[in-house]
Design a protein around this motif. Structure first.
Motif, short mmCIF file in Angstrom:
data_model
loop_
_atom_site.label_atom_id
_atom_site.label_comp_id
_atom_site.label_asym_id
_atom_site.label_seq_id
_atom_site.Cartn_x
_atom_site.Cartn_y
_atom_site.Cartn_z
N UNK A 2 44.32 -28.18 84.60
CA UNK A 2 44.76 -27.69 83.28
C UNK A 2 45.18 -25.81 83.84
N UNK A 3 44.17 -25.23 84.51
CA UNK A 3 44.61 -23.93 84.27
C UNK A 3 46.12 -23.74 85.43
N UNK A 4 46.45 -25.15 85.94
CA UNK A 4 48.12 -24.11 86.63
C UNK A 4 49.41 -24.58 85.59
N UNK A 5 48.89 -24.88 84.26
CA UNK A 5 49.72 -25.03 83.21
C UNK A 5 50.04 -23.70 82.56
N UNK A 6 48.67 -22.95 82.36
CA UNK A 6 48.93 -21.17 82.31
C UNK A 6 49.74 -20.51 83.10
N UNK A 7 49.16 -18.95 82.60
CA UNK A 7 50.23 -18.17 82.68
C UNK A 7 48.93 -17.40 83.58
N UNK A 8 49.89 -16.77 84.66
CA UNK A 8 48.49 -15.69 85.77
C UNK A 8 47.63 -15.18 85.16
N UNK A 9 47.78 -14.32 83.33
CA UNK A 9 47.43 -13.42 83.33
C UNK A 9 45.93 -14.32 82.70
N UNK A 10 46.41 -15.96 81.91
CA UNK A 10 45.50 -15.94 81.61
C UNK A 10 44.30 -16.69 81.85
#
Lengths: 454, 454
Positions: free
Chosen positions: B103-111
């Protein structure tokens, strides 16, 4: 890599034990291996060596190994045939019922009857029951080795039952709760048994909303239920909720592999499940499709021959035949793949036939328009003839749209008619699209003939 | 069918509870459902309704449900964004690590950094570790929620550990035995714990030949190990045998589905994993391939234009262009599919490059010969010209053989070069085969020109 070496070393030792009649060493070493590796070793042996193995191992020990050898292994029949019939029958009855049934299904009726007659009555009747289920249904992949209990008992007594059935059950990680008539009332996982107190009543713990499948359900639907719920096993019932068996996740992986292979085969127009290295055999499996499509292709040739006078007047037309049929064929293949996928994924209710076709035709129009304009510009400049460019571009647009229509309509019609949409093969769609593309191309060309020849 | 109705009824009740602020009724009804069904309900809600859900359910309860929602669901990002960040972070740390990482891998680094900073240090560091593994490796699909014990204890004490870790572990059906350095020494199944006496030592029960995978292993190889051994989970180690995590069978089913979809997409020349009903989006995904192949097709057109004088002399030649290119394309597609399949199935050592190519060319010769003779007879009688028939038949034989060579050689070369052989798409092979077929056809035709025109 070194794991492989270690295994090969083990195999070498085992072979030596076998040749030197060290039965005790052989048994110890063999039974210590994982059953999959036992199977690998067994399959590497010669006929004579296998005959010795049958005297070293009990039918039960052999059965454990046979449970993991792929049932589509061509040699399984021969293995059975070389055992003493009573030994083979005992081994079959020691296997998980679903695997024994898969194996028996490769034999002819007379042989099946022979083995069944050699088993004890109970085992034979369980196997007979499963032999009757239709291919590709939940019934055909289920096994009868599950653990069931009644609700009116404690965790402690349930664990006691489990302990004593663990040896024969295919999974002990779900326990099914049934009533006196063997109707499914609930399910409880071993995890629940473990974390709860020994005195808790099963009726308080069990989940009454059991997800189950019907014995006649298609195995693809069963696989989808596994995907959705992430289960390790699912109960199979008849239409009055009687528990008949369970399907386990390892069988579902086989189902998923088979379905993927069959979709892929459909798209390629060749059965990739029978990959043979014998060129003659391979050719004989590919020729039926090729020759059938050759005849369909002949109708395209016949069509072109009607336009032969057009070609002799404007030989430039011949230059673009393969470009138009090829591009339309590519678009049709894309469309076919998407339609087959969509049919596989969509719920029944979502399958709005008209809407899907409409969306696919629209996609065809858009791709056709872009491709058509591209080729219009290229041909216009290349041949210094923008009317010819227009003819080619227009033909491209129409041919692609029609190919998209065919690529989506045909699998959907097949689905409606109750066939597997995946059998609408890619080569069939491209060959059909050759025909329509040529028709479109020469129709448009003959309309504009006088202009671009000027 | 009535199961579906029952579920819809439950959904209606839940919605009513939500709208009428019956928090207690909602929680009871909701938590009684299977987590997959919870997910179905949750995804059917409006933005406002979901905001209420976040006040009714604990992060842990939501996490259980999020664990089964497909990670490729496009809305997951939005769901996260609409939660209070601290609620979302707690939910993420309650999810199984592998799912949280997906799930986290779909977000950008900052998020990602934001959520990690809101978690407690231990959870954050576990997730950080997993975020680093390369896509498609065992590391990228493993989870860290496994149960491990030391060998020097009894079944009773192991069961005690299990009871207390059952709540957080993704599977409790295998227990891994490690030393003080967390190096993997053995494995024991819950089944073994259950059937053995409480006082038995783990060291006496455990299997020391543990089948494990390395953290950098390709996920397809991991899937193959699952297929071979019928495991429910496999331990993942580094190259010094330290236990890092486990891969569970539900993740392997996703891997198998993904790989099948990617093979299928390759053969079709379109990514079927993104089935969209928006025709513009669908077109934009299909056009790159179509236009690329259009340019490759242009080289075929250019080639034919060199033979234009030949066509204007003998317009009958145009009649057979699409028949020859189409049939060779079909044969090439079959050959491609078989080669891709063979590469997927074969062990490294079995991949005798030259032998596979040779066998495929031989298959091409046989199918080409049969097809060639068929078309020789048909054209001979149809056109009353057996020399023309010979030209077409000869061209067919050569074109099919070359198509088979291309269909097998190209994926094998890609495999040798370290690419996925499945990206050698069907449309690419057919378009390439158009070029070679036309070249062969016109070369042969020009040689025999004077004879069949006579």
């Amino acid at each position: 890599m070194d794991e492989n070496q270690e295994l090969e070393e083990q195999f070498a030792f085992l072979l030596k034990d076998l040749q030197e009649n060290n039965i005790q060493e052989f048994r110890e070493r063999f039974l210590e291996m994982h059953i999959y590796e036992q199977g690998q070793f067994y399959q590497s042996l010669t006929d004579e060596e296998r005959l010795v193995v049958y005297t070293y191992l009990s039918p039960k020990e052999l059965a454990d190994m046979f449970d993991v050898i792929e049932e589509d292994n061509e040699n399984m029949k021969d293995y059975l045939a070389e055992m003493r019939p009573s030994y083979a029958a005992e081994m079959l009855s020691e296997m998980y019922t679903d695997n024994a049934v898969d194996l028996l299904n490769t034999l002819d009726k007379k042989q099946i009857a022979k083995y069944l007659s050699l088993m004890d009555a109970e085992d034979a009747s369980e196997i007979k029951d499963l032999l009757h289920y239709e291919d590709d249904t939940a019934g055909s992949i289920m096994t009868t080795e599950y653990v069931s209990i009644v609700a009116n008992q404690t965790v402690r007594s349930a664990m006691y039952v489990l302990k004593h059935e663990a040896d024969v059950a295919e999974t002990i990680y779900y326990i099914y709760v049934v009533n006196q008539e063997n109707q499914l009332l609930g399910v409880i996982s071993l995890r629940d048994l473990i974390v709860n107190e020994d005195d808790t009543m099963i009726s308080d713990l069990m989940s009454e909303r059991v997800i189950s499948v019907h014995v006649g359900d298609d195995q693809e639907d069963v696989a989808q239920t596994f995907r959705d719920y992430d289960f390790l096993a699912l109960p199979v019932t008849d239409y009055d909720d009687h528990l008949l068996g369970i399907v386990t996740v390892d069988d579902i992986i086989d189902v998923i592999d088979d379905e993927a292979a069959s979709d892929y085969s459909g798209l390629a127009g060749v059965n990739i499940e029978e990959v043979s290295e014998n060129p003659l055999k391979a050719a004989s499996r590919r020729l039926p499709w090729l020759i059938t499509l050759l005849f369909l292709g002949m109708s395209t040739a016949t069509l072109i021959s009607h336009y032969e006078s057009l070609v002799s007047e404007a030989s430039i037309l011949a230059v673009f035949i393969s470009l138009i049929t090829g591009t339309a064929g590519n678009a049709g293949t894309q469309s076919l793949a998407v339609a087959v996928r969509r049919l596989a994924l969509a719920d029944e209710k979502d399958n709005n036939f008209a809407r899907l076709i409409f969306s696919e035709v629209l996609t065809g129009l858009v791709t056709g328009l872009v491709t058509g304009i591209t080729i219009f510009i290229i041909v216009g400049f290349w041949q210094g003839n923008f009317i010819l460019g227009f003819v080619i571009g227009m033909a491209m647009l129409c041919a692609i749209t029609v190919a998209n229509l065919a690529g989506s309509l045909i699998p959907m019609l097949m689905d409606k008619l109750g066939f597997d949409p995946a059998v609408a093969s890619g080569p069939f769609i491209t060959t059909l699209s050759d025909l329509t593309s040529v028709l479109i191309y020469f129709s448009i060309a003959s309309m504009f003939m006088s202009y671009f020849l000027a």
